[in-house]
Design a protein around this motif. Structure first.
Motif, mmCIF file in Angstrom:
data_model
loop_
_atom_site.group_PDB
_atom_site.id
_atom_site.type_symbol
_atom_site.label_atom_id
_atom_site.label_comp_id
_atom_site.label_asym_id
_atom_site.label_seq_id
_atom_site.Cartn_x
_atom_site.Cartn_y
_atom_site.Cartn_z
ATOM 1 N N PHE A 57 5.971 -3.522 -11.969
ATOM 2 C CA PHE A 57 4.552 -3.787 -11.704
ATOM 3 C C PHE A 57 4.310 -4.706 -10.506
ATOM 4 N N GLU A 58 5.330 -5.499 -10.214
ATOM 5 C CA GLU A 58 5.046 -6.594 -9.304
ATOM 6 C C GLU A 58 4.735 -6.154 -7.890
ATOM 7 N N ASN A 59 5.132 -4.927 -7.560
ATOM 8 C CA ASN A 59 4.947 -4.529 -6.177
ATOM 9 C C ASN A 59 3.542 -4.060 -5.856
ATOM 10 N N ASP A 60 2.731 -3.889 -6.860
ATOM 11 C CA ASP A 60 1.384 -3.397 -6.583
ATOM 12 C C ASP A 60 0.586 -4.383 -5.739
ATOM 13 N N VAL A 61 -0.319 -3.820 -5.012
ATOM 14 C CA VAL A 61 -1.164 -4.639 -4.153
ATOM 15 C C VAL A 61 -1.847 -5.721 -4.980
ATOM 16 N N GLU A 62 -2.409 -5.270 -6.087
ATOM 17 C CA GLU A 62 -3.109 -6.164 -6.979
ATOM 18 C C GLU A 62 -2.278 -7.404 -7.294
ATOM 19 N N ASP A 63 -1.028 -7.143 -7.619
ATOM 20 C CA ASP A 63 -0.184 -8.244 -8.047
ATOM 21 C C ASP A 63 0.176 -9.170 -6.895
ATOM 22 N N THR A 64 0.360 -8.569 -5.723
ATOM 23 C CA THR A 64 0.627 -9.405 -4.568
ATOM 24 C C THR A 64 -0.539 -10.373 -4.382
ATOM 25 N N LEU A 65 -1.725 -9.797 -4.444
ATOM 26 C CA LEU A 65 -2.908 -10.639 -4.288
ATOM 27 C C LEU A 65 -2.964 -11.696 -5.391
ATOM 28 N N ASP A 66 -2.658 -11.261 -6.605
ATOM 29 C CA ASP A 66 -2.654 -12.167 -7.745
ATOM 30 C C ASP A 66 -1.794 -13.388 -7.490
ATOM 31 N N THR A 67 -0.553 -13.124 -7.075
ATOM 32 C CA THR A 67 0.377 -14.219 -6.843
ATOM 33 C C THR A 67 -0.194 -15.189 -5.825
ATOM 34 N N ILE A 68 -0.736 -14.591 -4.744
ATOM 35 C CA ILE A 68 -1.268 -15.448 -3.692
ATOM 36 C C ILE A 68 -2.426 -16.293 -4.212
ATOM 37 N N THR A 69 -3.363 -15.633 -4.915
ATOM 38 C CA THR A 69 -4.523 -16.398 -5.389
ATOM 39 C C THR A 69 -4.108 -17.439 -6.422
ATOM 40 N N ASP A 70 -3.171 -17.075 -7.288
ATOM 41 C CA ASP A 70 -2.679 -18.035 -8.273
ATOM 42 C C ASP A 70 -2.141 -19.278 -7.587
ATOM 43 N N ALA A 71 -1.269 -19.038 -6.615
ATOM 44 C CA ALA A 71 -0.662 -20.165 -5.905
ATOM 45 C C ALA A 71 -1.746 -20.993 -5.237
ATOM 46 N N VAL A 113 0.838 -1.197 0.000
ATOM 47 C CA VAL A 113 0.000 0.000 0.000
ATOM 48 C C VAL A 113 0.871 1.244 0.000
ATOM 49 N N LEU A 114 1.894 1.234 0.865
ATOM 50 C CA LEU A 114 2.775 2.398 0.941
ATOM 51 C C LEU A 114 3.495 2.610 -0.376
ATOM 52 N N MET A 115 3.892 1.496 -1.017
ATOM 53 C CA MET A 115 4.574 1.617 -2.308
ATOM 54 C C MET A 115 3.637 2.224 -3.352
ATOM 55 N N THR A 116 2.391 1.788 -3.335
ATOM 56 C CA THR A 116 1.422 2.346 -4.282
ATOM 57 C C THR A 116 1.244 3.847 -4.036
ATOM 58 N N MET A 117 1.202 4.221 -2.754
ATOM 59 C CA MET A 117 1.080 5.637 -2.438
ATOM 60 C C MET A 117 2.283 6.413 -2.955
ATOM 61 N N SER A 118 3.458 5.837 -2.778
ATOM 62 C CA SER A 118 4.664 6.522 -3.259
ATOM 63 C C SER A 118 4.620 6.667 -4.769
ATOM 64 N N LYS A 119 4.105 5.632 -5.446
ATOM 65 C CA LYS A 119 4.021 5.712 -6.901
ATOM 66 C C LYS A 119 3.112 6.854 -7.323
ATOM 67 N N ALA A 120 2.032 7.031 -6.563
ATOM 68 C CA ALA A 120 1.105 8.110 -6.901
ATOM 69 C C ALA A 120 1.761 9.475 -6.755
#
Lengths: 775, 775
Positions: B740-754, B441-448
């Motif tokens: 791209f990988e650090n986004d929240v979305e992607d973190t969730l993606d990896t988890i759900t994929d696994a 989340v913090l990383m996404t905020m920094s990106k913004a």
């Protein structure tokens, strides 16, 4: 609490006194004898000639044309006539922009006042909270203020909306103004003719190199790192001692002239002086011989020192002015870092030659950081604890104190009249002296911080003075008690309590501040136009020292805008206006009159009187902007505190948005405009370079720059500058004066000198009188 | 309060668990099958080959050489063996300097701990304040702490002296370290071989020009303003959508491979999937056909988008990478202002190609300032009010909440076992998930906020995370209650009261923090070395996706140093050490063990595992330095508060000197060293230019730079880079992933994929088992 009638009476008195000042000014300025006091700027420009040179004897001194007296206020439209572009040309951008601060005040407060009187005053008047409590003493002013609205009323919505309107309107005006001024500055810089500082960079902290001279080291360094752009450089000599000798000699020469004139006027009596204790004791000697000998002595010392500075390696300080072939090259060097070590080879834009503060060029990096720390601590103590030593001096300066320290004065003091005088006069005098000396003290502190230009010193001192005014005048008036007591109580209060404590007191202090505005603002400005102190000094010098027209030229003291003193004072009025806009709008008209009147007076002074010491191109604007923003934030926090005590605590989140927005607005403006005041863009440099190349392809830049940055003491006699035109040369000659005159020591010197001269004149009054009239 | 014995037991348990982690690691890392999990760095460097390629079948998977197990701790000396210079060469300066943070902890705290145990502990132990009050519960730890010294005792002199010693020692070490690191950085930059970013400047906010293309506009501008230095430029395309297509396609291809593998292993059963709601409902279709069709679809879309980006003018964003003939020219352009308007033609050093965060290159100035404001407000609320939504979710996640929202689940929930599980598990899970997601989340905020390089994003996120830890872990643990309650109570307390309130609680929380250090620090670090998550993911991928060696290469996830997460955690330990140094020195050895152990583990990881995403040349050091300074100031204020409640209020002025000195020290260091991390000095640029000119006079720089900064999606297939060597090309390919990988979305993606993969595997377990073993 003052009622509306009291305020009206007070306003009447102050208006009357201001009017009297103005009348006195109107009368005095029409007398030819005062022409050099009230129109020095024109003399300096060479467009006005001494009225004494023409007409009959009496007409030389007194204006007998009574018609002119009828139009005694016609300086006002005259002051407004000159268009801004011409004003910039006439008095420089600094002065023109300085005037815009007053205009800014009008632009912000006139619409706000109109709105407040249309909306807020009716809301307050019909609040009726105060009528119900008949036992409380309240004034009419309070009935117009927020105090009249009962706690918890929905009417506070009006005040909150007003706070939003004030904020957004101020944003709008500030943004517009910043935009206009930065474009004015850029246009000014772009239109300027060739000046040495456009090509020059000040290099400080040149690291020592054992086997090479500083000059070679500098040349080698810049030849290697800016090979295509480096042109030449000038070393800086430590000529502080020499400058002191020169100054001392000039003073002695003045005295010599004084006694010579005296002797000429009364050849029967040789002027004698005593040599010790300011002429109080010691053996009596022939004054002319005494001063002649002393001057001879000093001249020898001076010559020796001059020799030493020019030949001795140690006198070369590790700083230099490095000049480049093009403005582009200078812009690059000024904005980039030269080496790994950021504490050596520091480059910055060179100030223009007359703006250089020579004494600070040699301060090393560590010394600088230490002295900055010391000065910060000192400023803190000065601001919050200055009352302690003054209270101590005051206790000493009582009758008993004097009796203890100087017992032999007892018989004099016991005299009732003297006693009354001392008791009425002494306790206040310590504070008064402190307040008079304060700007000089702050300037000395700023100098210790190592700034290298007079303009930056002025800006820095203004910041310090603003802090002092904010703490001691604004907060000090609202909450009684010395500053250090406030500090103590604030430290022991919750951060949320402070706005409440101060906010609650705000409406109650409205009448006090109205009086303050009239006394300090109106009357102060009117006194400024009268120039009593320069008037007196000029006539003293004119009587005792002036022999030739050149002397008269030198006796003239046009003065200059004292940015470091007057800008913080204006800021105080901005703060008051912003704070009271939503609380007691009745205060606004008084502030508007102040801004309008000041604008008139200072425009007149800038056109006719002041001679600017330097031209910085309005680099002070970011400071002005920032302080108004600070005022805005203070006003928002105080309104928040006030409302939360009035049963409208729910408004806090609504009002909390404002300071956040304001801080953001500040950062936005900073990013958008500030660099125009700091950096010199490469595109503009390139454009000017190209233009120069096209119009004057054969200009010898190296020769032009060769001696641009030479310490003023070296320019006095022998070393005439080859390339600078006369105007620039004259400006250079002023440097020495301006770079020393602000010191405390010198202020005192001038005062004591004048005092001595007056007492001396008093003693000889009988002898003098007939001669003075018979010249 | 915990007694010494409790602490000892806890320490024992934690040491044991750490030891178990280490044993597991020692065992797992020796298995050839895990080789790519524990030594990926060497694979990436190409110096290690898959152990599977040689030896017998079993030996490929399991290590049967029992001798190696005996030396199970020999990774420790191995980790220390590599000298620092080699480490920099092997893993980059960032990693080497990152390790120095742990060393810095040791350098600061080991001498302080020795001194504290020699002096402060005896002073405390003999204080005997606690013995006298036998009715109070006190522990042995308190007897060693400042709590044991009676109020008003002269013994506090020892603590004040200790505070001075700690401050001055920290100054000394910090100064030395800053000096060393800035010189290391400069040496590193000087010794680097030619890199595109040395010649390149990132230009943003190129103003629109109607009649000209961006490319021409850029060229014309720089040709005119940097005529001698401009070489070439590269446009930036808005390839965000395209990159998303590529990413999506890759994911689909992974699934296709998965089902194909499955089908090959069990050709009898066609793999079927449902197409809606994550495979929960919808009609069942052939998985291979389904994915093949989808990939085809997407490839077409991708091709269309690629076409559009390359041809459409709108896809060109107003930013460009401008390259210069020399490093000197680039250094000049990066450090200077180009035009009047500071919001256009913004120049800064280009990040190295793999460090570029492509999505942020096009953000306009006003948008940036607005989003910075929004993010600042959001960070404030996140830090202080994050507990409110979590408490809300927790209330929903209770048994009753579930029954209300999903009534049909009632029968399941009524089961006692399920009920117990939910009650024990659910309330904590919301907070856990939040804490896991927080760095993203913090990383996404920094990106913004519009930063243009991954390294600056990391630094920025670290700052946010530090604030969060400081408020919620440090202050949150000392003063119980949620952060917003603390904030409220602090706002309503005097500024002088806050250090007192917190300071008093400090000694009482020592045992809590000791436990915290052991659980979070010791065990956390030991868990880091085990790499459980990458281990699991690697084996999953290896089983289901890997067909060729190249696939295996891609399945390997070396990970990288998570600066934005781990640096703030280290800072928490610095803070604890500094705060407790003069209060409860018993805590210091625990911190020292943490620093020492972490140093070992991370050195091992950096050498054998992590693959750095970028190389910033230790630009993070000023942040590290600043945060230690903040910790120092907090420790000084808290000691001041603590002592003033212990009847030693007279010590306050003495201790007040320390924060002033510390702030000054910070400014001094900033002035002295920080520019080495921000600017690139002209002298150094010149030196490297000269060297280049001498060694490779005919190098074709233009060709070298032509395609250095091309968005990674354009490099995937057709456009092979002509001049970059293979290593650099590989690095470029990583960009897309890392950006791209650090986004929240992607973190969730990896988890759900696994998760999906595991459940899918679970379903097919019977079918799989024999095949999996028979491969």
């Amino acid at each position: 609490m003052a009622s509306l009638e009291d305020i009206a009476v007070s306003a009447g008195i102050n208006l009357l006194s201001a009017l009297m000042f103005l009348l006195a000014f109107a009368f005095l300025r029409l007398q030819p004898i005062n022409d050099r006091v009230y129109f020095p700027k024109w003399y300096l420009k060479g467009t006005r000639e001494s009225p004494r040179s023409a007409g009959t004897l009496v007409k030389k001194f007194v204006n007998l044309n009574f018609k002119t007296y009828l139009k005694f206020l016609n300086w006002m439209p005259a002051a407004l006539k000159m268009p801004e572009a011409e004003l910039i040309d006439h008095a420089g951008l600094d002065s023109a922009i300085y005037l815009r601060i007053y205009l800014l005040g009008l632009k912000i407060f006139v619409p706000i006042a109109l709105l407040a009187f249309a909306v807020l005053v009716p809301v307050n008047v019909t609040g009726k909270s105060l009528k119900s409590k008949t036992d409380l003493v309240y004034s009419n002013i309070d009935k117009l203020s927020i105090s009249n609205v009962p706690a918890g009323s929905l009417r506070f919505i009006a005040h909150i909306v007003m706070a939003y309107v004030v904020t957004i309107w101020t944003f709008y005006i500030l943004y517009k103004e910043y935009e206009i001024i930065s474009s004015m500055r850029l246009r000014f810089l772009a239109s300027e003719k060739r000046r040495p500082d456009q090509f020059t960079v000040l290099v400080r902290n040149i690291p020592p190199k054992d086997d090479e001279s500083v000059s070679k080291h500098v040349e080698q360094f810049f030849r290697s790192n800016h090979p295509d752009h480096y042109l030449t450089h000038q070393l800086v000599y430590d000529a502080g001692t020499l400058a002191k000798f020169v100054q001392e000699r000039k003073k002695l020469e003045n005295w010599l002239t004084y006694y010579q004139t005296k002797y000429e006027r009364n050849p029967k009596k040789k002027p004698m002086i005593r040599t010790c204790c300011w002429g109080l004791c010691g053996s009596s000697v022939d004054a002319i011989n005494y001063y002649t000998a002393k001057i001879k002595d000093l001249s020898e010392q001076e010559a020796g020192e001059r020799e030493k500075v020019m030949s001795d390696k140690i006198a070369i300080v590790p700083a230099a002015f490095v000049s480049f072939r093009s403005r582009w090259g200078a812009a690059v060097c000024a904005q980039t870092q030269q080496t790994d070590n950021p504490t050596v080879w520091l480059t910055e834009w060179a100030p223009e030659p007359r703006d250089v503060h020579w004494n600070n060029l040699a301060v090393p990096y560590v010394g600088l950081t230490v002295s900055k720390l010391v000065m910060a601590v000192a400023l803190f103590f000065l601001t919050f604890f200055f009352m302690i030593p003054i209270a101590f001096v005051q206790s000493l300066a009582s009758i008993e104190g004097i009796q203890q320290v100087l017992p032999f004065l007892e018989p004099v003091i016991e005299n009732e009249a003297v006693k009354a005088l001392i008791q009425g006069f002494l306790p206040g005098i310590a504070l008064k002296i402190f307040l008079i000396l304060l700007p000089s003290v702050l300037m000395t502190m700023s100098k210790a911080e190592g700034f290298t230009s007079l303009s930056s010193l002025d800006r820095r001192s203004a910041g310090k003075y603003y802090l002092f005014l904010l703490v001691n005048v604004f907060f000090g008036s609202i909450i009684t008690g010395a500053a250090f007591e406030q500090l103590h109580s604030f430290l022991n209060k919750a951060p949320t309590e402070i706005p409440k404590t101060v906010g609650v007191a705000i409406p109650m202090k409205a009448s006090f501040f109205i009086t303050y505005i009239m006394v300090d603002g109106w009357a102060g400005v009117a006194a400024e136009i009268l120039r009593l102190y320069p008037l007196a000094i000029f006539h003293l010098k004119n009587t005792f020292l002036v022999k030739t027209d050149q002397d008269r030229e030198q006796a003239m003291d046009p003065g200059s805008m004292k940015f470091s003193q007057s800008e913080p004072q204006i800021q105080l009025y901005f703060l008051l206006g912003l704070v009271y806009a939503a609380v007691t709008p009745v205060l606004l008209p008084f502030i508007i009159i102040f801004f309008g009147f000041s604008y008139l007076v200072y425009r007149h002074q800038i056109i006719n009187v002041y001679d600017q010491k330097y031209e910085s191109g309005a680099t002070f604007w970011p400071d002005v902007h920032r302080r108004i923003i600070i005022g805005l934030i203070i006003s928002q926090l105080l309104l928040m505190g006030l409302l939360s005590t009035k049963g409208a605590a729910r408004s806090t989140p609504l009002l909390l948005v404002l300071p956040v927005l304001t801080i953001w607005f500040h950062r936005f403006c900073k990013g958008r405009f500030e660099s125009a005041f700091v950096a010199f863009p490469l595109q503009n440099a390139r454009k000017k370079d190209k233009l120069d190349g096209a119009t004057e392809p054969d200009f010898n830049l190296k020769e032009y720059l060769q001696n641009a940055y030479v310490h003023p003491v070296f320019q006095d006699d022998s070393m005439k500058l080859p390339t600078l035109d006369d105007e620039e040369y004259n400006k250079l000659k002023d440097i020495e004066k301006s770079s020393f005159e602000n010191d405390v020591e010198d202020t005192l010197d001038t005062i004591t000198d004048a005092f001595e001269m007056v007492t001396d004149a008093w003693e000889d009054m009988d002898d003098e009188r007939r001669h003075a009239l018979g010249v």
